[in-house]
Design an enzyme around this catalytic site. Sequence first.
Site, PDB file in Angstrom:
ATOM      1  N   ARG A  16      -9.344  -7.316 -16.463  1.00  0.00           N
ATOM      2  CA  ARG A  16      -9.024  -5.933 -16.857  1.00  0.00           C
ATOM      3  C   ARG A  16      -8.323  -5.893 -18.210  1.00  0.00           C
ATOM      4  NH1 ARG A  16      -5.769  -2.230 -12.735  1.00  0.00           N
ATOM      5  NH2 ARG A  16      -4.042  -3.523 -13.452  1.00  0.00           N
ATOM      6  N   GLU A  22      -4.855  10.524 -10.007  1.00  0.00           N
ATOM      7  CA  GLU A  22      -4.079   9.402  -9.464  1.00  0.00           C
ATOM      8  C   GLU A  22      -2.609   9.768  -9.600  1.00  0.00           C
ATOM      9  OE1 GLU A  22      -4.298   5.764 -11.773  1.00  0.00           O
ATOM     10  OE2 GLU A  22      -4.380   6.856 -13.654  1.00  0.00           O
ATOM     11  N   LYS A  27      -5.314   0.196 -19.863  1.00  0.00           N
ATOM     12  CA  LYS A  27      -3.900   0.021 -19.514  1.00  0.00           C
ATOM     13  C   LYS A  27      -3.152  -0.236 -20.826  1.00  0.00           C
ATOM     14  CE  LYS A  27      -1.318  -1.998 -15.700  1.00  0.00           C
ATOM     15  NZ  LYS A  27      -0.619  -0.796 -15.264  1.00  0.00           N
TER      16      LYS A  27
HETATM   17  N1  PXG Z   1      -2.617   3.801 -11.912  1.00  0.00           N
HETATM   18  C1  PXG Z   1      -1.828   3.567 -12.970  1.00  0.00           C
HETATM   19  C2  PXG Z   1      -1.686   4.601 -14.015  1.00  0.00           C
HETATM   20  C3  PXG Z   1      -1.142   2.338 -13.074  1.00  0.00           C
HETATM   21  O1  PXG Z   1      -0.374   2.087 -14.134  1.00  0.00           O
HETATM   22  C4  PXG Z   1      -2.121   1.679 -10.951  1.00  0.00           C
HETATM   23  C5  PXG Z   1      -2.776   2.900 -10.921  1.00  0.00           C
HETATM   24  C6  PXG Z   1      -2.369   0.688  -9.870  1.00  0.00           C
HETATM   25  O2  PXG Z   1      -3.198  -0.353 -10.354  1.00  0.00           O
HETATM   26  P1  PXG Z   1      -3.107  -1.841  -9.793  1.00  0.00           P
HETATM   27  O3  PXG Z   1      -4.173  -2.571 -10.541  1.00  0.00           O
HETATM   28  O4  PXG Z   1      -1.718  -2.331 -10.095  1.00  0.00           O
HETATM   29  O5  PXG Z   1      -3.387  -1.741  -8.361  1.00  0.00           O
HETATM   30  C7  PXG Z   1      -1.291   1.381 -12.049  1.00  0.00           C
HETATM   31  C8  PXG Z   1      -0.556   0.084 -12.107  1.00  0.00           C
HETATM   32  C9  PXG Z   1       5.515   0.262 -13.060  1.00  0.00           C
HETATM   33  C10 PXG Z   1       4.262  -0.442 -12.655  1.00  0.00           C
HETATM   34  O6  PXG Z   1       6.317  -0.362 -13.777  1.00  0.00           O
HETATM   35  C11 PXG Z   1       3.065   0.236 -12.697  1.00  0.00           C
HETATM   36  C12 PXG Z   1       1.876  -0.419 -12.352  1.00  0.00           C
HETATM   37  C13 PXG Z   1       1.891  -1.705 -11.936  1.00  0.00           C
HETATM   38  C14 PXG Z   1       3.103  -2.374 -11.900  1.00  0.00           C
HETATM   39  C15 PXG Z   1       4.307  -1.743 -12.269  1.00  0.00           C
HETATM   40  O7  PXG Z   1       5.689   1.428 -12.678  1.00  0.00           O
HETATM   41  N2  PXG Z   1       0.768   0.334 -12.476  1.00  0.00           N
END
Ligand code: PXG
Length: 290
Positions: free
Chosen positions: A50, A182, A149
Amino acid sequence: MKIYIDGKFCSERDAKVSVFDHGLLYGDGIFEGIRAYNGRVFKLKEHIDRLFYSAKALLLNIPMSHEEIMRATVETCRKNNLRDGYIRLVVTRGKGSLGLNPNRCGRPSVIIIADKIQLYPPALYAKGMAIVTVPTVRNLHSAVNPAIKSLNYLNNILAKIEANNAGVEEAIMLNAEGYVAECTGDNIFLVKGKQLLTPPLSAGALYGITRATVIELAEQSGLKVSEPNLTRYDVFNADECFLTGTGAELIPVTKVDGRVIGTGKPGPITRKLVGEYHALTQVSGEPIYK
Ligand code: PXG
């Protein structure tokens, strides 16, 4: 703590980037959040893939191969004696000059930090979380695609501030058409009967790795999973609701915009998936200590 920057490990004190780095000046860069469980890096390949997809979208040339970044990630965990924790991988456009033009930047910087994370208070995992819908609309995919991201998380941060102002920890973001996209750092799922529903990625969501894992687990247990456009009405009238993310794992949602979801307690399908997800994290992933 030992932090990886561009091929070297340095102490937290010495871990510094230039004030001319376009990651700082413009949010021009990308990141990944990865978990380690029980001495293994969970879904490492998926996260690095990713990262490279985000880089491709931004015409950012990561100066390392997939394999090199995977090795550096595991090495950073080892250097920090990490068995369970959180890894933040950041690639910035690099040091440039004042002025937007990324052509002025030399070489992208690769930073890897291995630490701990706790996104939500433990009690919320047991009793479920209340969330709200916020006014800040998810970025259009024709502007900055939410699939990237990127280091520019202002869209999400504004929504998080609005959630905080409403006295809750997380927010549902709608897209410009009013469909559920989301949350600020999590994907969202609904249970309706024996069906699991989650917004399509085209609604403006990150291609969540936890989301993909949960879909796989659900299908293995015979649940039907579909990805229709979802409205707030669908959320309010779901039997169960939960969020997924690397940091959050799976967290039940029991109230949305003042409406109690289902029985108001974490539902059976959510609890089953939580158990299966935790079991999986304990046994799969790239070993840190070989
Ligand atoms: N949507 C968004 C906008 C994210 O940033 C997810 C969904 C979930 O994706 P994954 O691949 O992790 O299942 C994310 C991931 C934080 C933090 O500091 C945020 C994420 C991951 C780890 C920490 O708030 N976001």
